[in-house]
Design a protein around this motif. Structure first.
Motif, PDB file in Angstrom:
ATOM      1  N   ALA A   1      -5.623   3.433  -0.958  1.00 38.34           N
ATOM      2  CA  ALA A   1      -4.393   4.058  -1.433  1.00 38.34           C
ATOM      3  C   ALA A   1      -4.503   4.466  -3.015  1.00 38.34           C
ATOM      4  N   ALA A   2      -5.138   3.321  -3.713  1.00 40.34           N
ATOM      5  CA  ALA A   2      -5.323   3.556  -5.363  1.00 40.34           C
ATOM      6  C   ALA A   2      -6.491   4.333  -5.587  1.00 40.34           C
ATOM      7  N   LEU A   3      -7.382   4.642  -4.659  1.00 41.29           N
ATOM      8  CA  LEU A   3      -8.668   5.411  -4.988  1.00 41.29           C
ATOM      9  C   LEU A   3      -7.897   6.838  -4.622  1.00 41.29           C
TER      10      LEU A   3
ATOM     11  N   SER B   1       0.789  -1.069   0.178  1.00 41.89           N
ATOM     12  CA  SER B   1      -0.136   0.019  -0.071  1.00 41.89           C
ATOM     13  C   SER B   1       0.854   1.212  -0.006  1.00 41.89           C
ATOM     14  N   ALA B   2       2.005   1.098   0.675  1.00 40.57           N
ATOM     15  CA  ALA B   2       2.959   2.295   0.743  1.00 40.57           C
ATOM     16  C   ALA B   2       3.511   2.553  -0.629  1.00 40.57           C
ATOM     17  N   ILE B   3       3.872   1.490  -1.625  1.00 37.69           N
ATOM     18  CA  ILE B   3       4.322   1.568  -2.979  1.00 37.69           C
ATOM     19  C   ILE B   3       3.234   2.213  -3.567  1.00 37.69           C
ATOM     20  N   VAL B   4       1.901   1.710  -3.644  1.00 39.58           N
ATOM     21  CA  VAL B   4       0.829   2.368  -4.353  1.00 39.58           C
ATOM     22  C   VAL B   4       0.626   3.640  -4.186  1.00 39.58           C
TER      23      VAL B   4
ATOM     24  N   LEU C   1      -3.442  -2.763  -9.044  1.00 38.28           N
ATOM     25  CA  LEU C   1      -2.530  -3.407  -7.876  1.00 38.28           C
ATOM     26  C   LEU C   1      -3.441  -3.493  -6.538  1.00 38.28           C
ATOM     27  N   GLY C   2      -4.208  -2.557  -6.262  1.00 40.64           N
ATOM     28  CA  GLY C   2      -5.172  -2.705  -5.134  1.00 40.64           C
ATOM     29  C   GLY C   2      -5.968  -3.697  -5.073  1.00 40.64           C
TER      30      GLY C   2
ATOM     31  N   GLY D   1      -1.211   5.661 -14.813  1.00 38.01           N
ATOM     32  CA  GLY D   1      -0.825   5.547 -13.335  1.00 38.01           C
ATOM     33  C   GLY D   1      -1.979   5.298 -12.471  1.00 38.01           C
ATOM     34  N   ALA D   2      -3.083   5.887 -12.644  1.00 39.40           N
ATOM     35  CA  ALA D   2      -4.396   5.530 -11.762  1.00 39.40           C
ATOM     36  C   ALA D   2      -4.941   4.331 -11.886  1.00 39.40           C
ATOM     37  N   VAL D   3      -4.898   3.807 -13.470  1.00 38.63           N
ATOM     38  CA  VAL D   3      -5.328   2.498 -13.461  1.00 38.63           C
ATOM     39  C   VAL D   3      -4.354   1.400 -12.897  1.00 38.63           C
TER      40      VAL D   3
END
Lengths: 864, 228
Positions: free
Chosen positions: A753-755, A271-274, A488-489, A481-483
């Motif tokens: 994190a991704a959202l 999650s930190a990397i995302v 990933l999430g 990037g967002a996708v």
């Protein structure tokens, strides 16, 4: 440039960047909160266990074995001052309530612990009525309140233990905690030592664990405890003893807790990397909006590296703020868990300030932010100062070394974060490589889908959909990037769900179609016919019965076991220094293998005699029962390796005081998962004639009939324990479910994190959006219309992320289940539309929330 | 004798536009003495702004050499060019080019802080007072009118008393009255700083204020007039 001036410029940079700062800090805060939270919770749990380790072990030192404990224990205890001893005989038995017809009813497999001495030596045994073990006499028992409720009994009533009546003296409300496999064997009730002798549970070959608990008193130091344990461990001829102290024993399965904590820590790292991807997105969008300012600065004589330093300094300050917020949230996690699950650890969590975890989280948060900011910051070099005169001035080339260095920064950041989080360089390298491949695949997928979206004939689409599809492919939208982040999430959460559900299903599927569903243990020779008849009456489909003989190894190839043990001990002391210590604290090395072989040499062996081997056994060397001149032995190959047994080795046994020598004539490979009776040592029929023999029986019958069989067996043969496979699988499945729920909960941090990455990208392009929205409104689109357009745009990006993440999860889960769990997989393809839809909805919502300000703006303000 | 403030020796600038290569400036020779004021005039597309960019080292010629205060710009890398501008060149632009996220006084402070000048705050305040913005020091550009923004830009351009001032259509975005006032201010500040002024304009009235007027057409100098 002077530091004071640089700092002043950084401060100025933060003006008018509230939206950017919010998402930037939020992206990092989520990841750091996950990292610090996992570590803080782990620390609080470990502290809790450590502080109550005496209560969990119930002693300072515990010594146990599957055979009688040696008399030297008392002599050694006497040499240490103030040592108190309590003995516990642990066995399992069917317990029942007495029905009105005088027969057993409501049978439950339970642990029966027989106490001699004060109990517990540490901690509490709270009973109703109060008094604990003081209630125990030869005919009384202390029974858990839950079990009493299930059996519809109350204190004062009678309970049958292996068919022997006991009076329930008191209900146990709380007792010393139990962990691991033993806790799954059933509820634990207490009787006195004399009481156990009344029940038919102690016989040759019965499954009894002898445990001696020792307390040194409150004044004992860890040194005193270790000294006592060391003296016990050094008893000659007693390698079969398990000696644990409350300091080192790892109560409550410390190893498995550490493994779980380490795994959770790695999910948190994700999650930190995302969050880092979000940082890169936001910095990129921010720089895109600052191109003209950068051109002006360069025109005024500010060098690119000075602009980079100021931007990086600004980024670092924001990262520090975000990581600090995350660290504070993470520190609060143990308090939250303690409030929600107060009994997670006996005695409660012990929350202390997790200084190392906070430092680690801060380093990872700030490090990831800086490393992920560098590639987008490369754009500073490319901004031509000539833009102040001509907007179309061609971008300048960035120095090659800077381009290479910034490109490497992300890899370095992921690697560095993985090293800091795991302390393992090799693992960190694998993680980084895996992450790079994963992101590359996700990015490729995203790029391909976005390119495909560009090819869609938009004129034929509905208006909102056409706008959303067009927006996906628009340059600078930050869509990829967002996708990727959302993919990933989604992948983390969906993979965990898939693996958990499939592992649970696999547990059941692993049971072969013809495998027994009920096991009957400790059948006496005279009970064989009755038990078999009971199984047949219950219409059991498959009935198996094997003899069980207990014995000890006396010699190998004529050399007495004492001599072999002494040799092993000498070798062990030589290898003690060569042990490797892994970060979990577990010591592994040749010494441990020797201790295992010492135990195998000296413990009670469970053996059987068979004419032919079952389908779960395969001879890999030698030939079964091929030597007419000797009594033969077939050995499981791993066990043979451990004891150094080969074809032709002579093994001398003491079976009930009678010496028997067998010769190894075959080695076997055993499929332990077959759910049938399997043994390390199988002797040829007749080898143990005359020895005391018990029998194990099994059968397969419908689950609905199991309870009836259990009742009839317990009523007629109270000493026979009935183990129902379905119940055990239920317990294991529940444990997998609990673990997976924890991992899944942490996985949602990655989705969150991704959202935020998506919302951050929307917010970072707010200026452009303001103009677009103003234009749309000017052209007559209503606010609801604009909302629909934006929701479609964000929703489509989210749906793409969900689709890619879902596909990734299906692939990962398939790979894990096929190659690691070695399980055949039937994947649920419905995951794809569900993940697509859910991510689309979540993304539309988060994107709209991030665009609220832009939505509120009046057209004239944006177009002026 | 000190070298000329600016020298262009056979400077050519070509740019590609799609498949075509356009010649913006063709073998142009120009020398500007120290302390002089030169207006570069010409129709749109004649290469005026491109020439200004080359003089400031914001862009590089395709051929030829540009010297600023005796320094050959072709031999300097981007960082050295930035330092040269920092210490020796001031700019005034048609669209002001103030940084939006900082206040008027912070915009003026920018070149002072960069050059490491002592008493930067006092100098910035004094300059803004001189351009009539004593009451507007802490306003952001978006809170100022066009004329006020150009006055801030002038204060910023002269903050470090640069030997060379380059101005690109300094009155292009202002009405006649405001533009005239800004021009007066610029010449006044130039006098005080003793800067060499090169000014690009298509407005003959603005050009008339300079001592010398160079006319460009299609990237070539077609006339070069000097006041008597």
């Amino acid at each position: 440039m002077k530091l004071a001036i640089a700092l002043r410029w950084m401060r100025r940079e933060s003006r008018g960047a509230r939206g950017r700062m919010l998402y930037f800090t939020a992206c990092l805060a989520v990841g750091v909160a996950a990292i610090v939270g996992v570590a803080a919770l782990s620390q609080a749990i470990e502290n809790g266990f450590r502080e109550s380790s005496r209560e969990i072990l119930g002693a300072d030192v515990s010594v146990d074995a599957r055979r009688l404990l040696p008399p030297q224990l008392d002599e050694i205890a006497a040499r240490h001052s103030g040592v108190e001893r309590t003995d516990v005989l642990e066995t399992a038995s069917m317990v029942s309530a007495l029905g009105p017809d005088g027969r057993a009813r409501r049978n439950v497999l339970a642990q029966v612990h027989a106490l001699t001495g004060r109990y517990p030596l540490y901690g509490d045994l709270v009973t109703e009525p109060a008094g604990g073990v003081a209630h125990l006499a030869a005919d009384t028992a202390l029974v858990p309140a839950d079990l009493l409720r299930d059996l519809e009994l109350e204190p004062g009533d009678e309970i049958l233990i292996a068919g022997t009546p006991f009076r329930v003296a008191a209900a146990i409300l709380r007792g010393p905690p139990q962990f691991g496999f033993s806790s799954m064997l059933g509820p634990r009730l207490f009787v006195s030592g004399e009481g156990l002798k009344r029940a038919p549970l102690l016989f040759v070959g019965s499954r009894v664990r002898h445990r001696a608990l020792f307390a040194l008193g409150d004044g004992a130091t860890p040194g005193d405890v270790k000294a006592l344990a060391a003296d016990f461990a050094s008893i000659e001829d007693a390698a079969y003893l398990d000696v644990d102290t409350h300091i080192d024993a790892g109560p409550g399965g410390r190893q498995s807790r550490r493994r779980l904590q380490s795994f959770l820590g790695r999910v948190a790292l994700l999650s930190a990397i995302v969050g880092g991807i979000g940082v890169a997105q936001i910095v990129r969008a921010w720089l895109a909006g600052r191109t003209q300012s950068i051109a002006v600065l360069r025109c005024l004589g500010v060098r690119p590296r000075e602009i980079l330093l100021i931007s990086l300094g600004h980024t670092t300050l924001l990262a520090f703020a975000g990581s600090s917020i995350g660290a504070v949230l993470g520190c609060g996690l143990p308090l939250l868990v303690d409030a929600l699950v107060p009994n997670l650890v006996p005695g409660g969590l012990s929350v202390t300030f997790p200084a190392v975890a906070v430092a680690r989280g801060m380093v990872i948060g700030v490090g990831i932010a800086v490393c992920f900011s560098l590639p987008p910051l490369l754009a500073i070099w490319r901004v031509s100062p000539a833009r102040v005169l001509r907007a179309d001035a061609a971008p300048l080339p960035a120095p090659r070394w800077i381009a290479v260095a910034t490109a490497l920064a992300i890899g370095g950041g992921v690697l560095g974060a993985a090293i800091v989080q795991s302390d393992k360089i090799a693992w960190a390298l694998w993680f980084t490589a895996g992450f790079a491949v994963l992101v590359a695949l996700l990015a490729l997928g995203a790029r391909a889908l976005i390119a495909a979206a560009g090819l869609v004939p938009r004129r034929r689409l509905e208006r909102h959909l056409a706008h959303g599809v067009a927006a996906l492919a628009r340059p600078g939208a930050g869509t990829i990037g967002a996708v990727v982040a959302l993919g990933l999430g989604t992948m983390v959460v969906a993979t965990m769900w898939l693996v958990e559900t499939r592992l649970r299903e696999g547990l059941l599927a692993q049971v072969p179609p013809g495998a027994p569903s009920v096991f009957l243990l400790d059948v006496q020779p005279e009970q064989r016919d009755g038990v078999r008849a009971a199984l047949e009456n219950a219409a059991a489909l498959y009935v198996d019965e094997v003899p069980l003989v207990m014995g000890r190894i006396e010699s190998i190839d004529g050399r007495p076991v004492d001599e072999l043990v002494a040799e092993e001990r000498a070798a062990d002391s030589h290898t003690a220094d060569s042990r490797t210590v892994d970060p979990s604290g577990a010591k592994r090395g040749p010494g441990d293998r020797r201790r295992r072989s010492l135990r195998s040499l000296t413990r009670e062996q469970r053996m059987t005699t068979l004419e032919t081997l079952g389908p779960s056994n395969r001879v890999v060397a030698g030939e079964l029962w091929s030597d007419p001149d000797h009594l033969e032995l077939s050995v499981e190959q791993g066990f043979a390796r451990r004891l150094g047994l080969e074809l032709g080795t002579r093994v001398g046994f003491d079976v009930g005081g009678k010496p028997i020598e067998l010769r190894v004539t075959s080695l076997r490979e055993v499929e332990w998962q077959s759910f049938s009776f399997n043994f390390f040592l199988v002797a040829e029929p007749g080898a143990f004639d005359g020895a005391s023999t018990l029998y194990l029986a099994s059968g397969r019958l419908p689950a609905a009939d199991e309870a009836a069989l259990q009742d009839s067996v317990v009523a007629d043969f109270p000493n026979v324990s009935v183990l129902r496979l379905g119940k055990v699988i239920e317990q294991v499945s529940e444990m997998i479910g609990r673990t997976a729920a924890g991992v899944g909960a942490l996985g949602t941090f990655t989705v969150l994190a991704a959202l935020l990455v998506l919302a951050g990208a929307a917010s970072a392009t707010a200026l452009r959006r303001r103009r677009e929205i103003a234009l749309l409104k000017t052209l007559g689109v209503t606010r609801a219309g604009v909302v629909a357009l934006l929701a479609t745009e964000f929703g489509l990006a989210g749906a793409l992320g969900g689709l890619i993440g879902g596909a990734g999860a299906l692939s990962l889960a398939w790979a894990f289940l096929t190659f690691v769990a070695e399980q055949s997989v039937d994947l649920p393809w419905s995951l794809l539309p569900i993940a697509t839809l859910l991510c689309g909805l979540a993304a539309a919502l988060s994107g709209l929330l991030a665009s609220l300000r832009a939505l509120r703006v009046r057209p004239i303000e944006a177009l002026r | 004798m000190p070298p000329a403030a600016i020298e262009c020796i056979r400077v050519t600038k070509r740019m590609s536009s799609g498949a075509r290569v356009l010649t913006i400036l063709a073998e142009l020779d120009l020398s500007v003495e120290r302390g002089d004021s030169v207006a570069i005039v010409g129709p749109s597309g004649s290469g005026k702004s491109t020439l200004l960019g080359l003089l400031a080292g914001l862009d590089r010629p395709t051929d030829g050499e540009v010297r600023l205060l005796g320094e050959s710009l072709g031999e300097l890398d981007e960082d050295e060019l930035a330092l040269l501008r920092r210490h020796h060149v001031g700019f005034v632009f048609q669209d002001f080019q103030l940084l939006a996220n900082i206040t008027a006084i912070e915009n003026v402070l920018l070149p002072l802080e960069l050059s490491g000048a002592d008493g930067a705050d006092e100098r910035a305040t004094e300059l803004l007072q001189r351009v009539g913005l004593a009451e507007r020091l802490h306003h952001y550009p978006s809170q100022l009118s066009g004329g006020e923004q150009q006055r801030v830009a002038l204060a910023r351009a002269f903050a470090t008393r640069p030997p060379v001032l380059l101005a690109d259509e300094p009155t292009g975005n202002l009405d006649g009255v405001t533009g005239g006032a800004a021009l007066d201010l610029m010449y006044e500040l130039r006098e005080q700083a003793g800067s060499t002024l090169v000014l690009v304009t298509h407005d003959p009235q603005v050009a008339e204020r300079a001592r010398r007027r160079v006319r460009l057409v299609d990237g070539r100098i077609v006339s070069d007039e000097r006041d008597a």
